[in-house]
Write an enzyme that holds these catalytic residues in place. Sequence first.
Site, PDB file in Angstrom:
ATOM      1  N   ASP A 134      34.576  35.832  46.984  1.00 36.46           N
ATOM      2  CA  ASP A 134      35.600  36.739  46.476  1.00 36.46           C
ATOM      3  C   ASP A 134      36.880  36.568  47.293  1.00 36.46           C
ATOM      4  OD1 ASP A 134      35.751  39.060  48.626  1.00 36.46           O
ATOM      5  OD2 ASP A 134      33.622  38.620  48.339  1.00 36.46           O
TER       6      ASP A 134
ATOM      7  N   ASP B 144      43.728  40.152  49.807  1.00 33.00           N
ATOM      8  CA  ASP B 144      44.541  39.805  48.640  1.00 33.00           C
ATOM      9  C   ASP B 144      45.238  41.072  48.149  1.00 33.00           C
ATOM     10  OD1 ASP B 144      45.632  38.154  46.711  1.00 33.00           O
ATOM     11  OD2 ASP B 144      43.966  38.419  45.332  1.00 33.00           O
TER      12      ASP B 144
ATOM     13  N   ASP C 107      43.699  45.203  41.992  1.00 30.58           N
ATOM     14  CA  ASP C 107      44.087  44.218  40.983  1.00 30.58           C
ATOM     15  C   ASP C 107      43.337  44.503  39.691  1.00 30.58           C
ATOM     16  OD1 ASP C 107      45.645  43.044  42.896  1.00 30.58           O
ATOM     17  OD2 ASP C 107      44.537  41.152  42.994  1.00 30.58           O
TER      18      ASP C 107
ATOM     19  N   ARG D 174      54.869  44.288  45.039  1.00 30.32           N
ATOM     20  CA  ARG D 174      53.844  44.497  44.012  1.00 30.32           C
ATOM     21  C   ARG D 174      53.335  45.937  43.994  1.00 30.32           C
ATOM     22  NH1 ARG D 174      50.067  39.017  43.778  1.00 30.32           N
ATOM     23  NH2 ARG D 174      51.790  37.531  43.592  1.00 30.32           N
TER      24      ARG D 174
END
Length: 397
Positions: A191, A216, A220, A272
């Site tokens: 992952d 990350d 998401d 983001r």
Amino acid sequence: MDVYRIRISVFFLLVLLTFAALTTATNIPRRQLSNKKYKGPCRAENAIDKCWRCDPNWAENRQKMADCALGFGSNAIGGKLGRIYVVTDNSDDDVVDPKPGTLRYGVIQKEPLWIIFGKNMKIKLSRELIVTSNKTIDGRGFNVHIQNGAGIKIQSASNIIISNLRIHNIVPTPGGLLRESEDHVGLRGSDEGDGISIFSSHDIWIDHISMSRATDGLIDAVAASTNITISNCHFTDHEKVMLFGANDHYVLDKDMKITLAYNHFGKRLDQRMPRCRFGFFHLVNNDYTHWERYAIGGSSGATIISQGNRFIAEDELLVKEVTYREKLTASVAEWMKWTWISDGDDMENGATFTPSGDQNLLDKIDHLNLIKPEPSSKVGILTKFSGALSCVKGRPC
């Protein structure tokens, strides 16, 4: 003469002290006094919290919370129709045959479950936690940390509620055999170290989560995931906070609908918040107090409606703009067709929002399940209790 000089010195000292006090007041941390720990009576400040928080019997009627979601994820009922499952064991030693009492054992069961915790816990996940349909992970009543290991994966699932967790320091974990459901073990790749990853899933509600320092993204959502609400969360200490739509070629993401409401995007965030592709995104009454590159970005014709948010720009002149369009994939003429609207937002410290597209869209979408925005002047109050709550059984939360 000496007395005169003393009086002048005292006068200038008072002036300097007054100036220092005013300067300090001006530079109080961006959340100001609202970020101090509150010790008064229960205050449910926004429409979601008012549904359940100040009920002293919340612990006896936990599943009432399933009726409280608003926005695109409002149909998420989680494990409302199932029994209570109590996590008593914080270990995650066996990802193929997890032990009863562990969090992993609960989330893979076929039946609907409302998963709660029996004590304060710090859980280090050995591999990503695959959450199957009709589950609630409810951390109210204890301090529950998902930390220093893998994150949560919602894949090809529906009716998921995740509430009142502290998720931080999430790292990539290797591939291998992993039980994905009660009756299936799969061979999975490594992952990426997301805090919460939503893949090809729908009817998801994420509420009152404190998140920081994943590898990350913090959250998401990709592969045509839709009908998602993310509310009352507190985000800090991360670069790429949220990605909605993985790439500019997966056109099925045009059906993606996500609500962000009453969240606080706080210290040491970079970009983001979110970064969107193709779908429809409603950002309402969120508090954006820090960004180092941009707050809201997108491409591929994403529709972004920003209503009643507060944007406080950094002092650096180059990062006053809230928005970012991916110019490598679109010309100015193209991205000017994307509908990005700022309606009733509070722009502070020189913050700017570049609109584009159909600025009359709000008059045409009454049929959508949008949260009605409150005035942006109330954002500090509406988001005052964002993040994981310190709930005590028998008392209002």
